[in-house]
Design an enzyme around this catalytic site. Structure first.
Site, mmCIF file in Angstrom:
data_model
loop_
_atom_site.group_PDB
_atom_site.id
_atom_site.type_symbol
_atom_site.label_atom_id
_atom_site.label_comp_id
_atom_site.label_asym_id
_atom_site.label_seq_id
_atom_site.Cartn_x
_atom_site.Cartn_y
_atom_site.Cartn_z
ATOM 1 N N HIS A 144 0.834 -1.216 0.000
ATOM 2 C CA HIS A 144 0.000 0.000 0.000
ATOM 3 C C HIS A 144 0.859 1.251 0.000
ATOM 4 O O HIS A 144 1.965 1.283 0.521
ATOM 5 C CB HIS A 144 -1.032 -0.010 1.128
ATOM 6 C CG HIS A 144 -0.510 0.234 2.520
ATOM 7 N ND1 HIS A 144 -0.225 1.490 2.988
ATOM 8 C CD2 HIS A 144 -0.278 -0.613 3.550
ATOM 9 C CE1 HIS A 144 0.165 1.411 4.256
ATOM 10 N NE2 HIS A 144 0.155 0.145 4.621
ATOM 11 N N HIS A 168 4.658 3.675 12.920
ATOM 12 C CA HIS A 168 3.884 4.919 12.987
ATOM 13 C C HIS A 168 4.627 6.037 13.716
ATOM 14 O O HIS A 168 4.024 6.956 14.266
ATOM 15 C CB HIS A 168 2.492 4.683 13.590
ATOM 16 C CG HIS A 168 1.569 3.994 12.635
ATOM 17 N ND1 HIS A 168 0.191 4.091 12.707
ATOM 18 C CD2 HIS A 168 1.811 3.184 11.570
ATOM 19 C CE1 HIS A 168 -0.350 3.381 11.730
ATOM 20 N NE2 HIS A 168 0.626 2.817 11.038
ATOM 21 N N GLU A 193 -4.953 2.311 2.679
ATOM 22 C CA GLU A 193 -4.936 1.170 3.601
ATOM 23 C C GLU A 193 -5.067 1.624 5.043
ATOM 24 O O GLU A 193 -5.711 0.962 5.856
ATOM 25 C CB GLU A 193 -3.622 0.378 3.416
ATOM 26 C CG GLU A 193 -3.568 -0.948 4.195
ATOM 27 C CD GLU A 193 -3.024 -0.829 5.609
ATOM 28 O OE1 GLU A 193 -3.090 -1.814 6.365
ATOM 29 O OE2 GLU A 193 -2.527 0.261 5.988
#
Length: 361
Positions: A70, A326, A216
């Protein structure tokens, strides 16, 4: 095939691709970079109205195999501008509020990039026994303005998307570090598979759909759309999972997967057992190191979108163990990147045209 898969051109592409911002919903510029690199290695492209890009080898073949990553990265939206010219945000994907304070940001406007910083009260001014922790409702961006009108004059408005500017570098020779390795590494690796197929003059007996899906990070939405367009017979998805050996991660909950120890092969209801077993067999036969990971209900990746589409598509997931997901310092090991590429490449050479992977033969 040589274990040294990546070359200077590969790394140059990876750096350009990662350094370009590609927030969820705004992936098109990154997709153009990806397609430009992939162009010599495919026969044609498919794109859709939301920006998913697919390079196709053997587009006339009836049997279709997808390899997928993605394209989008997590980001923020401008949500509220105060009368004093400070900006409050909401998430676009799973952006981490705890890493925000003191980070520089790029606010994307019609007038170009506007720089800002996530401000935070100085240590001297905080109550030591009752320190506030960063939360979504107390982090804010300062763009150097004193009034809302000044902010708006810069071109900033509610709905502008915000990314971090952190760029790619290599740590201690073998570790790739950047924001958005989740999951532009996937798009990079499938592009490298296409390159190797072309350079090694491999003829596939099926259509190969090298798929770089959008959106995504907010629910597998790009994959959900493109799988209806392609209608594949098989899908092999690549994404990231956690390196669980760094501090404060509970292996009893997250399992044990280690950066540098090889591709991670997933076990989950969405993962078709016979396809996964072929991948494991391929890894063993080609002496590619691998690890295993179990998911209880869903993989949380585009695997789920492909598997449960079109009446059921045999799907599997091969992941990269990644540190600090992240954040802006996501980290993967070069050996793992090369071994994921090798594993997908070799698995494709083991798939026969018309294979259903049925349990009921």
């Amino acid at each position: 095939m040589s274990k040294n898969i990546l070359n200077k051109k590969s790394i140059s592409f990876l750096e350009k691709y990662l350094n370009n911002a590609s927030p969820t919903g705004y992936e098109s510029e990154g997709q153009k970079i990806w397609m430009d690199y992939l162009k010599p290695y495919v026969d044609t492209f498919i794109t859709d109205s939301y920006g998913t890009a697919v390079g196709v080898i053997n587009p006339d073949a009836k049997f279709k195999v997808v390899i997928e990553g993605h394209a989008d990265e997590i980001s923020w939206y401008v949500n509220y501008i105060t009368p004093e010219g400070l900006i409050y945000v909401i998430r676009n994907g799973g952006s981490d509020h705890q890493i925000a304070p003191s980070k520089i940001v790029n606010i994307h406007t019609d007038k170009g990039i506007v720089k800002g910083v996530f401000g935070w009260p100085a240590i001297h001014t905080r109550l030591r026994d009752k320190e506030e922790v960063p939360k979504l409702d107390n982090i804010f961006i300062d763009v150097g303005c004193k009034k809302k009108e000044e902010v708006e004059k810069l071109g900033v408005h509610v709905g502008c998307v915000i990314t971090y500017p952190d760029t790619f570098f290599i740590l201690n020779k073998n570790n790739f570090v950047c924001r958005a390795l989740d999951n532009r590494m996937g798009g990079f690796m499938i592009a490298e598979v296409a390159r190797l197929l072309k350079e090694n003059k491999k003829e596939l007996p099926f259509g190969l759909y090298i798929t770089n899906s959008v959106q995504e990070e907010i629910g597998l939405r790009g994959a959900e759309m493109i799988t209806q367009t392609i209608k594949p017979n098989i899908a092999i998805v690549t994404d990231v999972c956690h390196d669980t050996t760094t501090p404060m991660i509970d292996k009893k909950k997250e399992g044990e997967t280690i950066s540098g120890d090889g591709p991670v092969i997933s076990y989950a209801p969405a993962v078709q057992n016979n396809l996964r077993d072929l991948i494991v067999k391929t890894a063993k036969e080609n002496k590619i190191p691998f690890q295993r990971l179990a998911s209880s209900r869903a993989t949380g990746t585009d695997t789920d979108a492909f598997a449960y589409s079109n009446g059921g598509v045999p799907s599997a997931l091969i992941s990269l163990a990644l540190r600090y997901m992240h954040t802006t310092v996501e980290m993967v090991h070069k050996n793992d990147v090369e071994n994921v590429i090798r594993l997908i490449y070799e698995t494709l050479l083991d798939i026969k045209e018309g294979e259903t992977f049925s349990y009921f033969k």
